[in-house]
Design a protein around this motif. Structure first.
Motif, mmCIF file in Angstrom:
data_model
loop_
_atom_site.group_PDB
_atom_site.id
_atom_site.type_symbol
_atom_site.label_atom_id
_atom_site.label_comp_id
_atom_site.label_asym_id
_atom_site.label_seq_id
_atom_site.Cartn_x
_atom_site.Cartn_y
_atom_site.Cartn_z
ATOM 1 N N PRO A 258 46.390 50.434 37.508
ATOM 2 C CA PRO A 258 47.500 49.390 37.981
ATOM 3 C C PRO A 258 48.716 50.011 37.970
ATOM 4 O O PRO A 258 49.534 49.639 39.068
ATOM 5 C CB PRO A 258 47.580 48.652 36.715
ATOM 6 C CG PRO A 258 46.765 49.069 35.672
ATOM 7 C CD PRO A 258 45.930 50.063 36.234
ATOM 8 N N ASP A 259 49.117 51.108 37.646
ATOM 9 C CA ASP A 259 50.368 51.952 37.871
ATOM 10 C C ASP A 259 50.496 52.436 39.175
ATOM 11 O O ASP A 259 51.381 52.134 39.854
ATOM 12 C CB ASP A 259 50.413 52.986 36.775
ATOM 13 C CG ASP A 259 50.677 52.715 35.440
ATOM 14 O OD1 ASP A 259 50.779 51.555 35.130
ATOM 15 O OD2 ASP A 259 50.517 53.763 34.426
ATOM 16 N N ARG A 260 49.380 52.942 39.541
ATOM 17 C CA ARG A 260 49.472 53.483 41.076
ATOM 18 C C ARG A 260 49.361 52.165 42.071
ATOM 19 O O ARG A 260 50.241 52.267 43.113
ATOM 20 C CB ARG A 260 48.159 54.337 41.346
ATOM 21 C CG ARG A 260 48.060 54.701 42.727
ATOM 22 C CD ARG A 260 46.787 55.362 43.032
ATOM 23 N NE ARG A 260 46.584 55.605 44.566
ATOM 24 C CZ ARG A 260 45.524 56.314 45.260
ATOM 25 N NH1 ARG A 260 44.260 56.137 44.280
ATOM 26 N NH2 ARG A 260 45.555 56.383 46.380
ATOM 27 N N TRP A 261 48.656 51.244 41.841
ATOM 28 C CA TRP A 261 48.562 50.009 42.523
ATOM 29 C C TRP A 261 49.977 49.418 42.916
ATOM 30 O O TRP A 261 50.516 49.139 43.798
ATOM 31 C CB TRP A 261 47.598 48.849 42.374
ATOM 32 C CG TRP A 261 47.188 48.055 43.102
ATOM 33 C CD1 TRP A 261 46.151 47.953 44.071
ATOM 34 C CD2 TRP A 261 47.798 46.766 43.673
ATOM 35 N NE1 TRP A 261 46.091 46.912 44.936
ATOM 36 C CE2 TRP A 261 47.218 46.151 44.608
ATOM 37 C CE3 TRP A 261 49.212 46.240 43.159
ATOM 38 C CZ2 TRP A 261 47.870 45.065 45.316
ATOM 39 C CZ3 TRP A 261 49.589 45.029 43.495
ATOM 40 C CH2 TRP A 261 48.855 44.518 44.714
ATOM 41 N N LEU A 262 50.621 49.163 41.752
ATOM 42 C CA LEU A 262 51.773 48.585 41.505
ATOM 43 C C LEU A 262 52.928 49.276 42.225
ATOM 44 O O LEU A 262 53.803 48.811 42.975
ATOM 45 C CB LEU A 262 52.166 47.890 40.060
ATOM 46 C CG LEU A 262 51.213 47.103 39.578
ATOM 47 C CD1 LEU A 262 51.505 46.915 38.248
ATOM 48 C CD2 LEU A 262 51.646 45.588 40.099
ATOM 49 N N SER A 263 53.011 50.688 42.020
ATOM 50 C CA SER A 263 53.834 51.607 42.663
ATOM 51 C C SER A 263 53.827 51.408 44.106
ATOM 52 O O SER A 263 54.985 51.331 44.788
ATOM 53 C CB SER A 263 53.713 53.012 42.111
ATOM 54 O OG SER A 263 54.648 53.768 42.707
ATOM 55 N N ASP A 264 52.803 51.551 44.544
ATOM 56 C CA ASP A 264 52.505 51.606 46.283
ATOM 57 C C ASP A 264 52.888 50.331 46.712
ATOM 58 O O ASP A 264 53.368 49.913 47.750
ATOM 59 C CB ASP A 264 51.044 51.964 46.495
ATOM 60 C CG ASP A 264 51.029 53.522 46.295
ATOM 61 O OD1 ASP A 264 51.946 54.112 46.162
ATOM 62 O OD2 ASP A 264 49.631 53.931 46.307
ATOM 63 N N PHE A 265 52.487 49.042 45.887
ATOM 64 C CA PHE A 265 52.827 47.669 46.281
ATOM 65 C C PHE A 265 54.179 47.319 46.538
ATOM 66 O O PHE A 265 54.731 46.826 47.415
ATOM 67 C CB PHE A 265 52.247 46.719 45.315
ATOM 68 C CG PHE A 265 52.461 45.263 45.466
ATOM 69 C CD1 PHE A 265 51.864 44.640 46.560
ATOM 70 C CD2 PHE A 265 53.300 44.542 44.676
ATOM 71 C CE1 PHE A 265 51.818 43.318 46.807
ATOM 72 C CE2 PHE A 265 53.489 43.082 45.194
ATOM 73 C CZ PHE A 265 52.751 42.688 46.024
ATOM 74 N N GLU A 266 55.080 48.144 45.641
ATOM 75 C CA GLU A 266 56.654 48.107 45.790
ATOM 76 C C GLU A 266 56.832 48.437 47.187
ATOM 77 O O GLU A 266 57.927 48.023 47.579
ATOM 78 C CB GLU A 266 57.358 48.971 44.584
ATOM 79 C CG GLU A 266 57.317 48.281 43.346
ATOM 80 C CD GLU A 266 58.159 47.096 43.140
ATOM 81 O OE1 GLU A 266 59.300 47.186 43.782
ATOM 82 O OE2 GLU A 266 57.716 46.037 42.603
ATOM 83 N N ARG A 267 56.258 49.508 47.522
ATOM 84 C CA ARG A 267 56.959 50.014 49.150
ATOM 85 C C ARG A 267 56.325 49.372 50.196
ATOM 86 O O ARG A 267 56.577 49.606 51.547
ATOM 87 C CB ARG A 267 56.553 51.292 49.036
ATOM 88 C CG ARG A 267 57.173 52.165 48.099
ATOM 89 C CD ARG A 267 57.155 53.725 48.519
ATOM 90 N NE ARG A 267 55.807 54.173 47.781
ATOM 91 C CZ ARG A 267 55.760 54.675 46.476
ATOM 92 N NH1 ARG A 267 56.561 54.437 45.878
ATOM 93 N NH2 ARG A 267 54.445 55.187 46.145
ATOM 94 N N LEU A 268 55.611 48.149 49.960
ATOM 95 C CA LEU A 268 54.727 47.374 51.136
ATOM 96 C C LEU A 268 56.035 46.313 51.516
ATOM 97 O O LEU A 268 56.704 45.988 50.945
ATOM 98 C CB LEU A 268 53.720 46.411 50.519
ATOM 99 C CG LEU A 268 52.476 46.333 51.390
ATOM 100 C CD1 LEU A 268 51.891 47.556 51.928
ATOM 101 C CD2 LEU A 268 51.477 45.398 50.559
#
Length: 289
Positions: A258-268
Motif C-alpha cells: 500500500p505504501d508504493r501504491w499510495l505514493s504513486d497515486f499521489e502523483r496521478l
C-alpha cells in the motif's frame, strides 16, 4: 463487529492471504516464484493474518483479505477461508474478510457460501476465473451468484492478465480468456442485485471494463495489481469523471505494498474531490459499511 470507516484513512479492497497458521501456502513454489518475478516483489510474499493486520493498522488503513480456493484449477490444496475469517475477527478494527469457494464444487460450494457468511462473518467473495479454470458466464455457476446476492454481499472477480504462471511454459496451463471482464457482463445483467467488482486494470480489456462500470450500477472496478503510474490513460480519464463513484483503491498486497501504491497515486492527475472517493468513500458504499 464491523469496521468503523471513520477510524481509517483508506480501505484497500484487494489483499491476499498467502499463508495459513500451519505454514501452508496458497500457491505451489513454482507459481509463487513466477509471481514474485513478475511483480519484482522483494518483500515478504507470505505474511500471516496477524502481520497483515499490524501492517495496515500502523498506516491507518483497512484491508479486505482473502485467498483463492482453486484446487480444481491448480491441483494445489486451498487455504481455509473459514480460518482466515476467524483470524480476521480478532482484528475487526482493520480487517474485512472475504471468502472463496471452488466454483466447481456445485451444491457443496453454495452451502459453504451460506456458512461462511452466517457462521464466520465473511463480507464478500473472491473469484479468479483463470486460476479456478472456469468461464464465469456459464449458467451452471449461477447458483453461486444467486447465493451471494441473496446474502447481500459483493463478489470480486480477477480480470485481465495475471502474474500467476507468467513467464512459464504455457503459463502453466492458466488461460487468460477466462478473465475477460466481458464474461461478467451477463453475470451482472442477470443478477442486478449482485455487486460485481472487476479487480485490476483489465489489460488487455480495459475499455470493456470501463464500459461495464459505466453501464451497470452494480459493477465496480478495483485498481489493484498495478502501480498507478502504469494505469492505462483511458482508466485514469474515466476514474476522474464518468465512473468516479465506481472505482476502488486496491493494492494487491503482498506483491504491491500500500505504501508504493499510495505514493504513486499521489502523483496521478486526478481532481481533488475524486481522491477520497477512490481511497475510501466508494468502498464504504460497495461494502455496505
Amino acid at each position: 463487529m464491523a469496521l468503523d470507516p471513520s477510524t481509517v484513512d483508506a480501505i484497500d479492497v484487494h489483499v491476499h492471504v498467502e499463508q495459513d497458521g500451519h505454514g501452508c501456502f496458497a500457491l505451489d513454489q513454482e507459481l509463487m516464484d513466477a509471481s514474485a518475478a513478475y511483480f519484482k516483489s522483494g518483500q515478504d510474499r507470505t505474511p500471516t493474518i496477524a502481520s497483515i493486520a499490524e501492517h495496515y493498522r500502523e498506516r491507518r488503513l483497512a484491508a479486505v483479505v482473502f485467498t483463492v480456493d482453486a484446487p480444481a484449477g491448480t491441483g494445489h490444496p486451498a487455504l481455509s477461508s473459514e480460518e482466515i475469517a476467524d483470524l480476521a475477527a480478532e482484528h475487526t478494527d482493520v480487517l474485512i474478510p472475504f471468502g472463496s469457494v471452488d466454483p466447481h464444487g456445485g451444491k457443496a460450494s453454495v452451502a459453504r457460501i451460506h456458512r461462511l457468511v452466517t457462521e464466520h462473518g465473511v463480507r464478500g467473495f473472491k473469484f479468479h476465473p483463470s486460476l479456478q479454470a472456469f468461464e464465469p458466464d456459464d449458467r451452471s455457476f449461477y447458483p453461486l451468484y444467486e447465493a451471494i446476492a441473496g446474502l447481500g454481499v459483493p463478489a470480486l472477480f480477477h480480470t485481465g492478465q495475471t502474474g500467476i504462471g507468467a513467464g512459464l511454459p504455457g503459463g502453466r496451463g492458466i488461460k487468460l480468456r477466462y478473465s475477460n471482464p466481458m464474461l461478467l457482463d451477463d453475470v451482472a445483467a442477470d443478477h442486478p442485485e449482485l455487486t460485481v467488482v472487476l479487480a485490476h486494470p483489465s489489460v488487455p480489456w480495459q475499455d470493456e471494463a470501463i464500459s461495464m462500470a459505466t453501464h451497470k450500477s452494480n459493477v465496480y472496478i478495483d485498481l489493484s495489481g498495478w502501480s498507478p503510474k502504469y494505469f492505462p490513460p483511458p482508466l485514469v480519464r474515466a476514474a476522474n469523471s464518468l465512473i468516479r463513484h465506481k472505482v476502488l483503491f486496491g493494492s494487491d498486497f503482498p506483491v504491491i505494498t500500500p505504501d508504493r501504491w499510495l505514493s504513486d497515486f499521489e502523483r496521478l492527475d486526478l481532481k481533488p474531490e475524486v481522491r477520497p472517493l477512490i481511497l475510501k468513500e466508494n468502498a464504504v458504499r460497495m461494502l455496505g459499511l
